[in-house]
Design a protein around this motif. Structure first.
Motif, mmCIF file in Angstrom:
data_model
loop_
_atom_site.group_PDB
_atom_site.id
_atom_site.type_symbol
_atom_site.label_atom_id
_atom_site.label_comp_id
_atom_site.label_asym_id
_atom_site.label_seq_id
_atom_site.Cartn_x
_atom_site.Cartn_y
_atom_site.Cartn_z
ATOM 1 N N HIS A 147 0.856 -1.189 0.000
ATOM 2 C CA HIS A 147 0.000 0.000 0.000
ATOM 3 C C HIS A 147 0.890 1.236 0.000
ATOM 4 C CE1 HIS A 147 1.069 -0.669 4.210
ATOM 5 N NE2 HIS A 147 0.834 0.633 4.414
ATOM 6 N N GLU A 148 0.279 2.337 -0.390
ATOM 7 C CA GLU A 148 1.003 3.608 -0.381
ATOM 8 C C GLU A 148 0.875 4.232 0.992
ATOM 9 O OE1 GLU A 148 1.041 7.969 -2.631
ATOM 10 O OE2 GLU A 148 -0.448 6.433 -3.145
ATOM 11 N N GLU A 149 1.998 4.609 1.542
ATOM 12 C CA GLU A 149 2.009 5.190 2.885
ATOM 13 C C GLU A 149 2.093 6.707 2.777
ATOM 14 O OE1 GLU A 149 5.238 3.416 4.964
ATOM 15 O OE2 GLU A 149 4.092 1.670 5.547
ATOM 16 N N TYR A 150 1.159 7.368 3.419
ATOM 17 C CA TYR A 150 1.207 8.826 3.492
ATOM 18 C C TYR A 150 2.157 9.275 4.596
ATOM 19 C CZ TYR A 150 -2.715 9.124 0.271
ATOM 20 O OH TYR A 150 -3.510 9.040 -0.845
ATOM 21 N N LEU A 151 2.339 8.398 5.585
ATOM 22 C CA LEU A 151 3.282 8.663 6.678
ATOM 23 C C LEU A 151 4.357 7.577 6.664
ATOM 24 C CD1 LEU A 151 0.851 9.611 9.607
ATOM 25 C CD2 LEU A 151 2.009 11.152 8.016
ATOM 26 N N ILE A 152 5.570 7.998 6.707
ATOM 27 C CA ILE A 152 6.708 7.078 6.783
ATOM 28 C C ILE A 152 7.534 7.432 8.009
ATOM 29 C CG2 ILE A 152 6.812 6.624 4.300
ATOM 30 C CD1 ILE A 152 8.938 8.739 4.053
ATOM 31 N N TYR A 153 8.306 6.431 8.508
ATOM 32 C CA TYR A 153 9.077 6.705 9.729
ATOM 33 C C TYR A 153 10.429 6.030 9.644
ATOM 34 C CZ TYR A 153 7.834 1.988 11.254
ATOM 35 O OH TYR A 153 7.681 0.630 11.330
ATOM 36 N N GLN A 154 11.305 6.525 10.483
ATOM 37 C CA GLN A 154 12.643 5.953 10.686
ATOM 38 C C GLN A 154 12.971 6.034 12.173
ATOM 39 O OE1 GLN A 154 15.376 8.182 8.254
ATOM 40 N NE2 GLN A 154 14.919 7.027 6.381
ATOM 41 N N LEU A 155 13.504 4.908 12.690
ATOM 42 C CA LEU A 155 14.022 4.902 14.065
ATOM 43 C C LEU A 155 15.536 5.040 13.964
ATOM 44 C CD1 LEU A 155 13.426 4.571 17.094
ATOM 45 C CD2 LEU A 155 13.809 2.101 16.792
ATOM 46 N N ARG A 156 16.057 6.112 14.544
ATOM 47 C CA ARG A 156 17.469 6.441 14.401
ATOM 48 C C ARG A 156 18.125 6.496 15.779
ATOM 49 N NH1 ARG A 156 17.417 11.673 10.547
ATOM 50 N NH2 ARG A 156 19.700 11.353 10.685
ATOM 51 N N ASP A 157 19.435 6.124 15.770
ATOM 52 C CA ASP A 157 20.189 6.220 17.022
ATOM 53 C C ASP A 157 20.754 7.616 17.154
ATOM 54 O OD1 ASP A 157 22.251 6.344 15.241
ATOM 55 O OD2 ASP A 157 22.940 4.286 15.592
ATOM 56 N N ALA A 158 21.553 7.801 18.221
ATOM 57 C CA ALA A 158 22.084 9.128 18.523
ATOM 58 C C ALA A 158 23.005 9.624 17.423
ATOM 59 C CB ALA A 158 22.815 9.114 19.864
ATOM 60 N N ALA A 159 23.632 8.718 16.701
ATOM 61 C CA ALA A 159 24.534 9.118 15.620
ATOM 62 C C ALA A 159 23.787 9.372 14.326
ATOM 63 C CB ALA A 159 25.589 8.033 15.403
ATOM 64 N N GLY A 160 22.476 9.129 14.281
ATOM 65 C CA GLY A 160 21.683 9.385 13.101
ATOM 66 C C GLY A 160 21.514 8.199 12.198
ATOM 67 N N HIS A 161 22.070 7.006 12.621
ATOM 68 C CA HIS A 161 21.915 5.830 11.778
ATOM 69 C C HIS A 161 20.482 5.307 11.854
ATOM 70 C CE1 HIS A 161 26.363 5.684 12.824
ATOM 71 N NE2 HIS A 161 26.307 5.962 11.523
ATOM 72 N N VAL A 162 20.007 4.758 10.743
ATOM 73 C CA VAL A 162 18.649 4.221 10.665
ATOM 74 C C VAL A 162 18.661 2.804 11.216
ATOM 75 C CG1 VAL A 162 16.727 3.615 9.157
ATOM 76 C CG2 VAL A 162 18.105 5.657 8.659
ATOM 77 N N LEU A 163 17.870 2.568 12.266
ATOM 78 C CA LEU A 163 17.751 1.236 12.854
ATOM 79 C C LEU A 163 16.537 0.498 12.296
ATOM 80 C CD1 LEU A 163 18.549 2.146 16.564
ATOM 81 C CD2 LEU A 163 20.126 1.427 14.761
ATOM 82 N N LEU A 164 15.428 1.194 12.191
ATOM 83 C CA LEU A 164 14.202 0.628 11.626
ATOM 84 C C LEU A 164 13.557 1.678 10.724
ATOM 85 C CD1 LEU A 164 12.491 -1.165 14.658
ATOM 86 C CD2 LEU A 164 13.540 -2.252 12.677
#
Length: 470
Positions: free
Chosen positions: A98-115
């Motif tokens: 499906h097309e997501e109107y909202l997207i997310y990223q879980l990032r650590d303190a250094a800015g790396h994408v975890l999820l």
């Protein structure tokens, strides 16, 4: 009516344009107000989504075994991505695309994408991982801080908001396409109905002509027009009184002036007859000289009588003698005048009515006034034309009557002055200089015109006076 404008069309056009402009302004104002409200709703949705997803993503990260120290390197970040993909691809958690109107990223303190969500980019959002709102790269991002330096960022592409506002504006403005013709029709019928009294008044004034000075009716008219009609009726009343006074003066003057002149002329002619009866031999000394003086007096009285007649005609013409409400056939007047003047010594054998022409000559012109004008033109032609050539009266199919006489060409500067009062063709020419002025005034009062030409049409000499009927 050339050069004017239609009041109803102008009102319909301006009211329709004004209504359309007001509608567009209202739509634009509503769209701006809704945009602010929608931004607040979307921002609140971003914030609420981030706050709800933060604990869920942390739990998912813990369950996937990807909970690492905040200082891990890029390889740890890639391992975290693999755990996310494996979590999404679990057989018991397969989700429909499906097309997501909202997207997310879980990032650590250094800015790396975890999820990340499946539509989210692999690269970190171009907004620092911190709490609050930010915009960059066409995204509206809200970040929420979690434990151990983790930050969940929920983003929404701004193009979604732009599309929503565009569709909203279109749907708000779309009814205008149907509103404009409906509003124009409603305004047209409203304006037409409101202006009907003005139309009836216009038709009534047009039908009565310029000679009817009776008061205008004001029944059924709006209050704004009733005040105007009352003022116009007062003006018509004063004008009618003035014209009636001038006509009464002309009639009274005709009686008061003609009678003493005629009496003086009669006494002079009687005196001349007595002197002739005595004879030059049997009379007193100086009888012949006295007879000459009496003859000169008679000539002067004849001239005075003619001048009084012309002045009275001019007064009657300026008082509106030519105006008439009903049409009349003027052709019998032309024939009668040609026959009557042709029997006089001055016109015998010289006055000719050209054959042919129309069977009728209808015009809204008083018969007496037309007779006065034509008589003056014929007398002028007989007096100033060559004595050995005919004076021709022609009735044209273009509703004109032309009187043409032979004679020398009148210079253009002199021709331009003819028709004014007391202007003669030459210094030694007999006449009062009022004949052409009277004819021109009568025709002008009736809505016609008098044209003077020299040489005459189709000739190399002569003079032509042409009546253009109204």
């Amino acid at each position: 009516m050339s050069g004017g404008f239609s009041l109803s069309r102008r009102l319909v056009g301006r009211l329709t344009l004004g209504l359309s402009a007001l509608w567009l302004i209202a739509v634009a104002g509503s769209a701006l107000a809704l945009r602010d409200e929608l931004d607040e709703i979307f921002d609140s949705a971003l914030q609420e989504t981030a706050q709800r997803l933060l604990p869920l993503t942390i739990d998912e990260l813990r369950d996937s075994g990807s909970d690492r120290d905040e200082s891990r390197d890029e390889s740890h970040n890639e391992s975290g991505d693999e755990h996310e993909e494996r979590a999404i691809d679990r057989p018991d958690t397969v989700l429909a695309e499906h097309e997501e109107y909202l997207i997310y990223q879980l990032r650590d303190a250094a800015g790396h994408v975890l999820l990340r969500s499946h539509d989210a980019p692999h690269e970190p959002f171009p907004v620092a991982p911190q709490r609050g709102f930010g915009e960059a790269g066409g995204l509206r991002v809200y970040g929420e801080r979690g434990p151990r330096g983790l930050t969940l960022q929920v983003a929404e592409p701004l193009v979604h908001r732009t599309e929503a506002m565009s569709e909203l504006f279109v749907w708000l403005a779309a009814p205008l396409l149907l509103l404009v013709p409906l509003a124009a029709g409603a305004i047209f019928w409203t304006v037409r109905g409101s202006l009907q009294p003005i139309g009836r008044l216009r038709d009534a004034i047009h039908a009565r002509g310029g000679g009817n000075l009776a008061p205008l009716p004001d029944e059924g008219l709006p209050r704004e027009l009733q005040a105007i009609i009352r003022d116009v009726n007062r003006l018509l009343g004063r004008l009618s009184q003035t014209l009636e006074g001038e006509r009464a003066f002309a009639a009274n003057s005709a009686h008061e002036l003609r009678t003493p002149v005629a009496a003086a002329l009669a006494q002079s002619q009687r005196l001349a007859a007595e002197l002739r009866a005595r004879g030059p031999e049997g009379g007193a000394p100086g009888t012949a000289k006295l007879q000459q003086r009496v003859a000169g007096l008679i000539d002067s009285l004849h001239g005075l009588s003619g001048l009084v007649e012309k002045l009275l005609q001019l007064a009657r013409a300026e008082a509106g003698l030519g105006l008439d409400n009903a049409e009349a056939d003027l052709l019998p007047v032309v024939r009668l005048l040609v026959d009557e003047i042709g029997r006089r010594p001055a016109g015998a054998g010289r006055l000719v009515l050209a054959p042919g022409g129309p069977e009728r000559l209808d015009a809204r012109l008083d018969l007496d006034a037309f007779g006065i004008a034509l008589r003056n033109l014929i007398d002028n032609a007989l007096r100033h034309g060559s004595a050995d050539e005919a004076v021709t009266v022609t009735v044209g199919s273009d509703r004109s009557v032309a009187v043409v006489n032979a004679g020398p060409v009148v210079p253009p500067d002199r021709l331009a002055k003819l028709g004014t009062r007391f202007e003669r063709a030459g210094a030694t020419t007999s006449g009062s200089g009022l004949g052409l002025a009277i004819a021109g005034t009568i025709l002008e009062q009736a809505g016609g015109s008098l044209e003077l030409r020299s040489p005459a049409s189709g000739r190399s000499d002569g003079f032509e006076a042409r009546i253009r009927l109204p």
